[in-house]
Design a protein around this motif. Structure first.
Motif, mmCIF file in Angstrom:
data_model
loop_
_atom_site.group_PDB
_atom_site.id
_atom_site.type_symbol
_atom_site.label_atom_id
_atom_site.label_comp_id
_atom_site.label_asym_id
_atom_site.label_seq_id
_atom_site.Cartn_x
_atom_site.Cartn_y
_atom_site.Cartn_z
ATOM 1 N N GLU A 55 2.204 30.968 -30.460
ATOM 2 C CA GLU A 55 2.356 31.167 -31.910
ATOM 3 C C GLU A 55 2.696 32.620 -32.238
ATOM 4 O O GLU A 55 3.576 32.905 -33.056
ATOM 5 N N LYS A 56 1.984 33.541 -31.611
ATOM 6 C CA LYS A 56 2.193 34.968 -31.888
ATOM 7 C C LYS A 56 3.615 35.391 -31.546
ATOM 8 O O LYS A 56 4.192 36.238 -32.211
ATOM 9 N N ARG A 57 4.166 34.778 -30.510
ATOM 10 C CA ARG A 57 5.478 35.205 -30.041
ATOM 11 C C ARG A 57 6.625 34.493 -30.763
ATOM 12 O O ARG A 57 7.725 35.023 -30.835
ATOM 13 N N LEU A 58 6.349 33.302 -31.288
ATOM 14 C CA LEU A 58 7.393 32.561 -32.008
ATOM 15 C C LEU A 58 7.344 32.808 -33.511
ATOM 16 O O LEU A 58 8.325 32.537 -34.207
ATOM 17 N N GLY A 59 6.195 33.244 -34.004
ATOM 18 C CA GLY A 59 6.085 33.508 -35.430
ATOM 19 C C GLY A 59 5.888 32.275 -36.276
ATOM 20 O O GLY A 59 6.183 32.283 -37.482
ATOM 21 N N GLY A 60 5.401 31.186 -35.681
ATOM 22 C CA GLY A 60 5.141 29.953 -36.418
ATOM 23 C C GLY A 60 4.078 29.144 -35.720
ATOM 24 O O GLY A 60 3.768 29.385 -34.550
ATOM 25 N N PRO A 61 3.491 28.153 -36.390
ATOM 26 C CA PRO A 61 2.407 27.368 -35.810
ATOM 27 C C PRO A 61 2.843 26.579 -34.570
ATOM 28 O O PRO A 61 3.959 26.075 -34.502
ATOM 29 N N VAL A 62 1.927 26.488 -33.608
ATOM 30 C CA VAL A 62 2.115 25.658 -32.416
ATOM 31 C C VAL A 62 0.904 24.747 -32.316
ATOM 32 O O VAL A 62 -0.239 25.223 -32.289
ATOM 33 N N VAL A 63 1.131 23.435 -32.297
ATOM 34 C CA VAL A 63 0.028 22.476 -32.290
ATOM 35 C C VAL A 63 0.096 21.610 -31.039
ATOM 36 O O VAL A 63 1.180 21.339 -30.510
#
Length: 318
Positions: A55-63
């Protein structure tokens, strides 16, 4: 305006974070990591360790989304059919990624995916209840030879590394055990602790993390684990069997190269992140990074080996 080093670095960061002019932003919704086993198992825990760092590296939520069934086939088939836009990924387990399409008319094949990164390797092991009469592998083999098919062996699925450990051991020794399938690690532990089965095939990491009332007779790594130097390898006991779970992340084939490259770079960073390394070691599992292209090239080369094994010892029948 005065141009400083800080100004230049800020502009570069903005360029990386923002989409190019006229191109859609990615990710524009949560990225899913689909896991083919129940929550609480090793593969699920790997994905949950990855998600916040990604998430930190893509800039969006990862579920993380669990879709257990058929030794991982249900999840992999759903991702193979997903829109290849980088928003739906899958965890994979070796050898199941290769063996499932060999043993059955599967709903996916290796070519339906592109590799992002392999994350870890975790040797499979043979474990019994601490009160089991089988105190060594020699005890277990002798009992299985004396009473064919009486001893029950549990694994998380046909064609998994834990199952193929049994297949190879039976082929080497001429013994025969009864294979019993469960959907994931928690169910396997419950079965062995409740004496519902005699032996559990499960990776050394999750066994070691929950070792109370268990005795691990042997493991199938190439050498003893630094986490469990007390557990001998099958090879050193005279049974040349090596088998481990390699767990990685894939995307559907056809994912745009720019998105794929961003995912690969992000995952390379995640797997080297001290927080990820710490979590893996707390779970007695060694990170093993392998870049997606090199990883899939190696897997393609292994397919022939598993086809040969299937022809010699068709494991779905064992």
């Amino acid at each position: 305006m005065k141009v400083t080093r800080r100004t230049l670095l800020g502009a570069a960061g903005a360029t990386l974070a923002a989409p190019a002019l006229g191109q859609p932003r990615w990710p524009d919704r949560p990225v899913e990591i689909v896991v083919g086993f129940v929550a609480g198992g090793a593969t699920d825990l790997d994905a949950r360790a990855v998600a916040p760092l990604l998430e930190k590296r893509l800039g969006g939520p990862v579920v993380v989304v669990n879709r257990p069934g058929a030794g991982g086939e249900v999840a992999l088939a759903s991702v193979a059919r997903a829109r290849p836009d980088g928003h739906v990924l899958a965890t994979t387990n070796m050898p199941g990624l290769l063996t499932i399409p060999i043993e059955r008319q599967a709903q996916f094949k290796l070519e339906d995916f592109v590799g992002i990164a392999n994350m870890v390797t975790d040797p499979t092991a043979m474990t019994v209840h601490e009160d089991s009469p089988y105190r060594t592998m020699a005890d277990l083999i002798a009992a299985a030879r004396a009473q064919p098919d009486r001893i029950t062996y549990a694994s998380p699925g046909v064609g998994t590394d834990d199952h193929l450990q049994l297949v190879l051991l039976q082929a080497l020794t001429g013994i025969s055990m009864t294979h019993v399938v469960f959907q994931g690690d928690p169910q396997l532990r419950t079965a062995i602790l409740g004496r519902q089965v005699d032996v559990m095939g499960l990776n050394l990491g999750p066994v070691t993390a929950n070792r109370e009332k268990l005795r691990t007779l042997a493991m199938a790594g190439a050498a003893r684990s630094a986490f469990r130097p007390d557990v001998p390898t099958l090879t050193e006991l005279g049974f040349p069997v090596e088998m481990a779970s390699e767990r990685g992340i894939v995307a559907p084939a056809g994912t745009p190269p720019a998105i794929l490259q961003r995912l690969r770079e992000a995952m390379a960073d995640v797997i080297r992140d001290p927080d990820f390394v710490r979590v893996m070691r707390e779970r007695y599992t060694e990170p093993r990074y392998e870049e997606g292209t090199a990883w899939f090239t190696r897997l393609a080369g292994l397919q022939g080996n598993y086809r040969t094994l299937w022809q010699r010892t068709p494991w779905s029948q064992r």
